[in-house]
Design a protein around this motif. Structure first.
Motif, short mmCIF file in Angstrom:
data_model
loop_
_atom_site.label_atom_id
_atom_site.label_comp_id
_atom_site.label_asym_id
_atom_site.label_seq_id
_atom_site.Cartn_x
_atom_site.Cartn_y
_atom_site.Cartn_z
N GLY A 107 -7.18 14.39 -4.87
CA GLY A 107 -5.76 14.28 -5.15
C GLY A 107 -4.91 14.17 -3.90
O GLY A 107 -3.91 13.45 -3.88
N VAL A 108 -5.32 14.86 -2.86
CA VAL A 108 -4.59 14.78 -1.58
C VAL A 108 -4.70 13.36 -1.02
O VAL A 108 -3.70 12.76 -0.61
N PHE A 109 -5.91 12.80 -1.02
CA PHE A 109 -6.08 11.43 -0.52
C PHE A 109 -5.40 10.42 -1.44
O PHE A 109 -4.90 9.40 -0.98
N THR A 110 -5.36 10.72 -2.73
CA THR A 110 -4.63 9.86 -3.67
C THR A 110 -3.15 9.81 -3.30
O THR A 110 -2.54 8.74 -3.24
N MET A 111 -2.56 10.97 -3.03
CA MET A 111 -1.13 11.01 -2.67
C MET A 111 -0.88 10.35 -1.32
O MET A 111 0.14 9.68 -1.14
N LEU A 112 -1.81 10.50 -0.38
CA LEU A 112 -1.66 9.78 0.89
C LEU A 112 -1.74 8.27 0.66
O LEU A 112 -1.01 7.49 1.28
N GLY A 113 -2.61 7.85 -0.27
CA GLY A 113 -2.68 6.44 -0.63
C GLY A 113 -1.39 5.95 -1.26
O GLY A 113 -0.92 4.84 -0.97
N VAL A 114 -0.80 6.76 -2.13
CA VAL A 114 0.50 6.41 -2.71
C VAL A 114 1.53 6.25 -1.60
O VAL A 114 2.31 5.29 -1.59
N ALA A 115 1.54 7.18 -0.65
CA ALA A 115 2.50 7.11 0.46
C ALA A 115 2.31 5.84 1.27
O ALA A 115 3.28 5.13 1.59
N VAL A 116 1.07 5.50 1.59
CA VAL A 116 0.78 4.30 2.38
C VAL A 116 1.16 3.05 1.60
O VAL A 116 1.81 2.13 2.13
N GLY A 117 0.77 2.98 0.33
CA GLY A 117 1.09 1.81 -0.48
C GLY A 117 2.58 1.60 -0.63
O GLY A 117 3.09 0.48 -0.48
N MET A 118 3.30 2.69 -0.91
CA MET A 118 4.76 2.57 -1.06
C MET A 118 5.40 2.16 0.28
O MET A 118 6.31 1.33 0.30
N ALA A 119 4.93 2.73 1.39
CA ALA A 119 5.48 2.39 2.70
C ALA A 119 5.20 0.92 3.04
O ALA A 119 6.10 0.22 3.54
N LEU A 120 3.99 0.47 2.78
CA LEU A 120 3.67 -0.93 3.06
C LEU A 120 4.52 -1.89 2.24
O LEU A 120 4.98 -2.92 2.75
N LEU A 121 4.76 -1.55 0.98
CA LEU A 121 5.62 -2.40 0.16
C LEU A 121 7.07 -2.37 0.64
O LEU A 121 7.75 -3.39 0.61
N ALA A 122 7.53 -1.21 1.07
CA ALA A 122 8.90 -1.11 1.58
C ALA A 122 9.05 -1.85 2.91
O ALA A 122 10.14 -2.35 3.22
#
Length: 188
Positions: free
Chosen positions: A168-183
Motif C-alpha cells: 500500500g505504501v508503494f501504491t501510494m508512492l505510485g499514485v504520487a508519481v503518476g499524478m505528478a507526471l500527469l501534472a
C-alpha cells in the motif's frame, strides 16, 4: 517543465506522499495492543484521503466537460466512500477493540461494512484516475503515457492494498508519481 507548473506538480503528488507516510506507520493488524494507534491514525487520515480527490478534481479543470464532470463525480465518490471506510473500519473498529478489550465478532461486522465502503471508494478512485489519464493523453499524446500508466497501475493496486506496508505504501508512492507526471506534462 516551466517554473510555473511546479506548484501544480507538488499539489498533485503531495496526497500520495502523505498517505505513503501514514501507511508506513499503519499497524498490520488490529488487536488490543494496536487499537489506540489504529483509532488515532484513522482520525488523522480523515482529512488526508480527500486531498487525493481534490488533486484529481483540480487536475481535471482543463478537461472537456464530458470528461471533467464524470471524473470529478468519481473523485467525490472516492472521498465520500473512502472516508466512510476510515470512519468505520478505522475509528469505530479501533474504538470497539479498545472498549471490548480485544477483537470480537462485532469487529468482524464493522470490518465487513468498512471493506465494502473502501472497495467502492477505491473503485471510484480507479474511475477518476482513468478519466484523468484519458484527458491528459488526449491533450498531450504520448508525453502523458508514463504518468497515465503509473497512475492507472497504482489505482488498480489500491483496490485491495489500502495503504498498508509494504504494498500500500508503494501504491501510494505510485499514485504520487503518476499524478505528478500527469501534472508536469506540457499539454500545449
Amino acid at each position: 517543465m516551466p517554473h510555473s507548473r511546479w506548484p501544480q506538480v507538488l499539489f498533485a503528488a503531495a496526497p500520495g506522499v502523505l498517505l505513503a507516510g501514514f501507511g508506513s506507520a499503519h499497524p498490520g493488524q488490529l488487536d488490543v495492543t494496536t487499537a489506540g494507534w489504529w483509532t488515532h491514525l484513522h482520525v488523522f487520515l480523515l482529512p488526508v484521503f480527500p486531498l487525493l480527490a481534490a488533486a484529481v478534481w483540480f487536475q481535471l479543470s482543463p478537461a472537456p466537460p464530458w470528461l471533467r464532470w464524470p471524473g470529478r463525480l468519481a473523485a467525490f465518490g472516492f472521498a465520500a466512500f473512502y472516508g466512510g471506510l476510515d470512519a468505520v473500519a478505522g475509528i469505530a473498529a479501533g474504538t470497539v477493540v479498545t472498549a471490548q478489550g480485544g477483537v470480537t465478532p462485532v469487529v468482524g461486522a464493522v470490518f465487513e461494512i468498512g471493506d465494502l465502503l473502501g472497495y467502492l471508494g477505491a473503485g471510484c478512485f480507479l474511475v477518476a484516475a482513468v478519466i484523468l489519464a484519458v484527458d491528459v493523453v488526449l491533450r498531450a499524446r504520448l508525453r502523458a503515457a508514463p504518468g497515465a500508466v503509473v497512475l492507472i497501475v497504482s489505482a488498480v493496486s489500491f483496490l485491495d492494498s489500502h495503504i498498508f506496508w509494504p504494498r500500500g505504501v508503494f501504491t501510494m508512492l505510485g499514485v504520487a508519481v503518476g499524478m505528478a507526471l500527469l501534472a508536469a506534462v506540457d499539454t500545449e
